[in-house]
Design an enzyme around this catalytic site. Structure first.
Site, PDB file in Angstrom:
ATOM      1  N   ASP A  48       0.835  -1.203   0.000  1.00 31.10           N
ATOM      2  CA  ASP A  48       0.000   0.000   0.000  1.00 31.10           C
ATOM      3  C   ASP A  48       0.866   1.246   0.000  1.00 31.10           C
ATOM      4  O   ASP A  48       1.501   1.574   0.999  1.00 31.10           O
ATOM      5  CB  ASP A  48      -0.892   0.002   1.250  1.00 31.10           C
ATOM      6  CG  ASP A  48      -1.812   1.211   1.288  1.00 31.10           C
ATOM      7  OD1 ASP A  48      -2.938   1.104   0.776  1.00 31.10           O
ATOM      8  OD2 ASP A  48      -1.399   2.272   1.802  1.00 31.10           O
ATOM      9  N   TYR A  53       3.401   9.564  -0.523  1.00 33.52           N
ATOM     10  CA  TYR A  53       4.484   8.952   0.259  1.00 33.52           C
ATOM     11  C   TYR A  53       5.855   9.126  -0.412  1.00 33.52           C
ATOM     12  O   TYR A  53       6.883   8.834   0.217  1.00 33.52           O
ATOM     13  CB  TYR A  53       4.232   7.445   0.486  1.00 33.52           C
ATOM     14  CG  TYR A  53       2.931   7.093   1.163  1.00 33.52           C
ATOM     15  CD1 TYR A  53       2.139   8.075   1.768  1.00 33.52           C
ATOM     16  CD2 TYR A  53       2.469   5.783   1.201  1.00 33.52           C
ATOM     17  CE1 TYR A  53       0.929   7.741   2.359  1.00 33.52           C
ATOM     18  CE2 TYR A  53       1.267   5.447   1.806  1.00 33.52           C
ATOM     19  CZ  TYR A  53       0.501   6.438   2.371  1.00 33.52           C
ATOM     20  OH  TYR A  53      -0.694   6.102   2.967  1.00 33.52           O
ATOM     21  N   LYS A  78      -2.640   5.872  -4.393  1.00 35.33           N
ATOM     22  CA  LYS A  78      -3.764   6.779  -4.106  1.00 35.33           C
ATOM     23  C   LYS A  78      -3.540   8.138  -4.768  1.00 35.33           C
ATOM     24  O   LYS A  78      -2.390   8.564  -4.923  1.00 35.33           O
ATOM     25  CB  LYS A  78      -3.891   7.000  -2.583  1.00 35.33           C
ATOM     26  CG  LYS A  78      -3.769   5.731  -1.752  1.00 35.33           C
ATOM     27  CD  LYS A  78      -3.958   5.951  -0.268  1.00 35.33           C
ATOM     28  CE  LYS A  78      -3.611   4.690   0.517  1.00 35.33           C
ATOM     29  NZ  LYS A  78      -2.183   4.557   0.856  1.00 35.33           N
ATOM     30  N   HIS A 111      -7.527   9.422  -1.844  1.00 41.06           N
ATOM     31  CA  HIS A 111      -6.848   9.419  -0.539  1.00 41.06           C
ATOM     32  C   HIS A 111      -7.702  10.042   0.583  1.00 41.06           C
ATOM     33  O   HIS A 111      -7.775   9.499   1.691  1.00 41.06           O
ATOM     34  CB  HIS A 111      -5.514  10.164  -0.676  1.00 41.06           C
ATOM     35  CG  HIS A 111      -4.456   9.690   0.261  1.00 41.06           C
ATOM     36  ND1 HIS A 111      -3.134   9.600  -0.075  1.00 41.06           N
ATOM     37  CD2 HIS A 111      -4.522   9.286   1.557  1.00 41.06           C
ATOM     38  CE1 HIS A 111      -2.432   9.148   0.954  1.00 41.06           C
ATOM     39  NE2 HIS A 111      -3.253   8.960   1.953  1.00 41.06           N
TER      40      HIS A 111
HETATM   41  P1  NDP Z   1       0.913   1.247  11.934  1.00 39.70           P
HETATM   42  O1  NDP Z   1      -0.204   1.078  12.901  1.00 39.70           O
HETATM   43  O2  NDP Z   1       1.087   0.259  10.858  1.00 39.70           O
HETATM   44  O3  NDP Z   1       2.222   1.389  12.793  1.00 39.70           O
HETATM   45  C1  NDP Z   1       3.486   1.563  12.251  1.00 39.70           C
HETATM   46  C2  NDP Z   1       4.454   1.883  13.391  1.00 39.70           C
HETATM   47  O4  NDP Z   1       4.433   0.835  14.350  1.00 39.70           O
HETATM   48  C3  NDP Z   1       5.871   2.038  12.937  1.00 39.70           C
HETATM   49  O5  NDP Z   1       6.446   3.042  13.750  1.00 39.70           O
HETATM   50  C4  NDP Z   1       6.497   0.687  13.221  1.00 39.70           C
HETATM   51  O6  NDP Z   1       7.871   0.837  13.549  1.00 39.70           O
HETATM   52  C5  NDP Z   1       5.705   0.214  14.448  1.00 39.70           C
HETATM   53  N1  NDP Z   1       5.485  -1.235  14.437  1.00 39.70           N
HETATM   54  C6  NDP Z   1       5.182  -2.031  13.380  1.00 39.70           C
HETATM   55  N2  NDP Z   1       5.029  -3.294  13.759  1.00 39.70           N
HETATM   56  C7  NDP Z   1       5.248  -3.333  15.080  1.00 39.70           C
HETATM   57  C8  NDP Z   1       5.255  -4.377  16.036  1.00 39.70           C
HETATM   58  N3  NDP Z   1       5.004  -5.634  15.685  1.00 39.70           N
HETATM   59  N4  NDP Z   1       5.534  -4.065  17.332  1.00 39.70           N
HETATM   60  C9  NDP Z   1       5.789  -2.784  17.684  1.00 39.70           C
HETATM   61  N5  NDP Z   1       5.797  -1.754  16.822  1.00 39.70           N
HETATM   62  C10 NDP Z   1       5.533  -2.030  15.517  1.00 39.70           C
HETATM   63  O7  NDP Z   1       0.723   2.736  11.341  1.00 39.70           O
HETATM   64  P2  NDP Z   1       0.784   3.479   9.934  1.00 39.70           P
HETATM   65  O8  NDP Z   1       0.234   4.820  10.210  1.00 39.70           O
HETATM   66  O9  NDP Z   1       2.082   3.391   9.286  1.00 39.70           O
HETATM   67  O10 NDP Z   1      -0.305   2.727   9.032  1.00 39.70           O
HETATM   68  C11 NDP Z   1      -0.006   1.634   8.192  1.00 39.70           C
HETATM   69  C12 NDP Z   1      -0.180   1.994   6.735  1.00 39.70           C
HETATM   70  O11 NDP Z   1      -1.475   2.533   6.478  1.00 39.70           O
HETATM   71  C13 NDP Z   1       0.745   3.120   6.237  1.00 39.70           C
HETATM   72  O12 NDP Z   1       2.078   2.691   6.066  1.00 39.70           O
HETATM   73  C14 NDP Z   1       0.060   3.502   4.966  1.00 39.70           C
HETATM   74  O13 NDP Z   1       0.310   2.569   3.945  1.00 39.70           O
HETATM   75  C15 NDP Z   1      -1.409   3.452   5.388  1.00 39.70           C
HETATM   76  N6  NDP Z   1      -1.910   4.770   5.830  1.00 39.70           N
HETATM   77  C16 NDP Z   1      -2.935   5.318   5.093  1.00 39.70           C
HETATM   78  C17 NDP Z   1      -3.462   6.530   5.434  1.00 39.70           C
HETATM   79  C18 NDP Z   1      -4.565   7.089   4.619  1.00 39.70           C
HETATM   80  O14 NDP Z   1      -4.909   8.270   4.800  1.00 39.70           O
HETATM   81  N7  NDP Z   1      -5.162   6.329   3.729  1.00 39.70           N
HETATM   82  C19 NDP Z   1      -2.958   7.324   6.566  1.00 39.70           C
HETATM   83  C20 NDP Z   1      -1.886   6.657   7.301  1.00 39.70           C
HETATM   84  C21 NDP Z   1      -1.425   5.427   6.929  1.00 39.70           C
HETATM   85  P3  NDP Z   1       9.110   0.468  12.587  1.00 39.70           P
HETATM   86  O15 NDP Z   1       8.736   0.809  11.180  1.00 39.70           O
HETATM   87  O16 NDP Z   1      10.191   1.333  13.134  1.00 39.70           O
HETATM   88  O17 NDP Z   1       9.369  -0.993  12.782  1.00 39.70           O
END
Ligand code: NDP
Length: 275
Positions: A48, A53, A78, A111
């Site tokens: 995604d 991004y 998006k 988006h």
């Molecule tokens: P997430 O809930 O996926 O969390 C990501 C964060 O959590 C990162 O900091 C990561 O750290 C950490 N993390 C991941 N796995 C673990 C784990 N098993 N244990 C502890 N910490 C963990 O949040 P996002 O906001 O990134 O959402 C996911 C995706 O959704 C985005 O990447 C994007 O593709 C989409 N999105 C879409 C939006 C929209 O408006 N449509 C808005 C926001 C996001 P690290 O990377 O350092 O490991």
């Protein structure tokens, strides 16, 4: 749901993986390429991204350099807010496809529901869909009233609504509305960016299953038929987030996690976006 290779059927017949990798804030360059390579090794097939991004180039390179056949991958991007409107969206799509280096896209999303714009944007998505350049079209951050407006004007109905969703923001009403209208729900920030992994309810459930709180949350999404797209650039977490198919939460455990809901948003409210 038995494996990361399981799929869910969208209302237009297209099949989509039940869990994917989100790449917001994954840096263009080696970070995005290495992250996607690890993810593909662990079985992720849904990626995604978004023009916003600024890593579509890297997503494209990683896909081309992988040995996974294109038809096994499911790529989402998006159209960003400043790219909305009919002509602008068609142009933005071409630019995204150029960066991704793909011949077709699996899923194109609006988006955010930019007021006064999204219906025109949707007409452009319908055109791209009819031309076969994208296999499925959907929306993101749409509330019920946005969906009602769209459904009363569209020719093609959205297959997906991707929204902020996690145990603290369970979006029950929106999920019910989507189910009634055959729109699948995809969760962004499915782990709430790790904000409440120390929640005691999650702790006791994860101890019982020998799993981590993050895995329990992802399993909760899957059992609610929500498609989670957790993001991580950490190899061990990519693996951890994929290993959620070898245990099952009981009805009681699902209800306990449902009980954590506080309707708490961490991201923007779609009715008040200024970006
Ligand atoms: P997430 O809930 O996926 O969390 C990501 C964060 O959590 C990162 O900091 C990561 O750290 C950490 N993390 C991941 N796995 C673990 C784990 N098993 N244990 C502890 N910490 C963990 O949040 P996002 O906001 O990134 O959402 C996911 C995706 O959704 C985005 O990447 C994007 O593709 C989409 N999105 C879409 C939006 C929209 O408006 N449509 C808005 C926001 C996001 P690290 O990377 O350092 O490991």
């Amino acid at each position: 749901m038995k494996s990361i290779f399981d799929k869910v059927k969208l209302h237009n017949g297209v099949e989509m993986p039940v869990l994917g990798l989100g790449v917001y804030k994954v840096e263009e360059g080696t970070q995005i390429e290495e992250t996607i390579h690890s993810a593909l090794d662990y079985g992720y097939r849904l990626i995604d991204t978004a023009s916003f991004y600024q890593n579509e180039d890297g997503v494209g390179r990683a896909i081309r350099n992988s040995s996974i056949p294109r038809e096994e991958l499911f790529i989402t991007t998006k159209v960003w807010n400043s790219e909305q409107g009919y002509d602008n969206t068609l142009r933005a799509f071409d630019e995204s496809m150029e960066r991704l280096g793909l011949e077709y896209l699996d899923l194109y999303l609006v988006h955010w529901p930019v007021k006064g714009m999204y219906l025109q944007t949707w007409r452009a998505l319908e055109k791209l869909y009819k031309e076969g350049r994208v296999k499925a079209i959907g929306v993101s951050n749409f509330k019920i009233h946005h969906l009602q407006d769209l459904l009363s004007h569209c020719v093609e109905r959205p297959v997906i609504n991707q929204v902020e969703l996690h145990p603290l923001l369970a979006q029950t009403e929106l999920r019910n509305f989507c189910r009634q209208n055959e729109i699948k729900v995809e969760a962004w920030s499915p782990l709430s960016r790790g904000r409440f992994l120390d929640e005691p309810v999650l702790g006791s459930i994860s101890d019982r299953h020998g799993k981590t709180p993050a895995q329990v949350i992802l399993r909760w999404h899957l059992q609610h038929e929500i498609i989670p797209i957790p993001k991580s650039v950490t190899t061990s977490r990519l693996k951890e987030n994929a290993e959620v198919f070898d245990f099952k939460l009981s009805q009681q455990e699902m209800a306990e996690i449902d009980g954590l809901n506080k309707d708490q948003r961490f991201g923007a409210d779609p009715d008040h976006i200024d970006f």
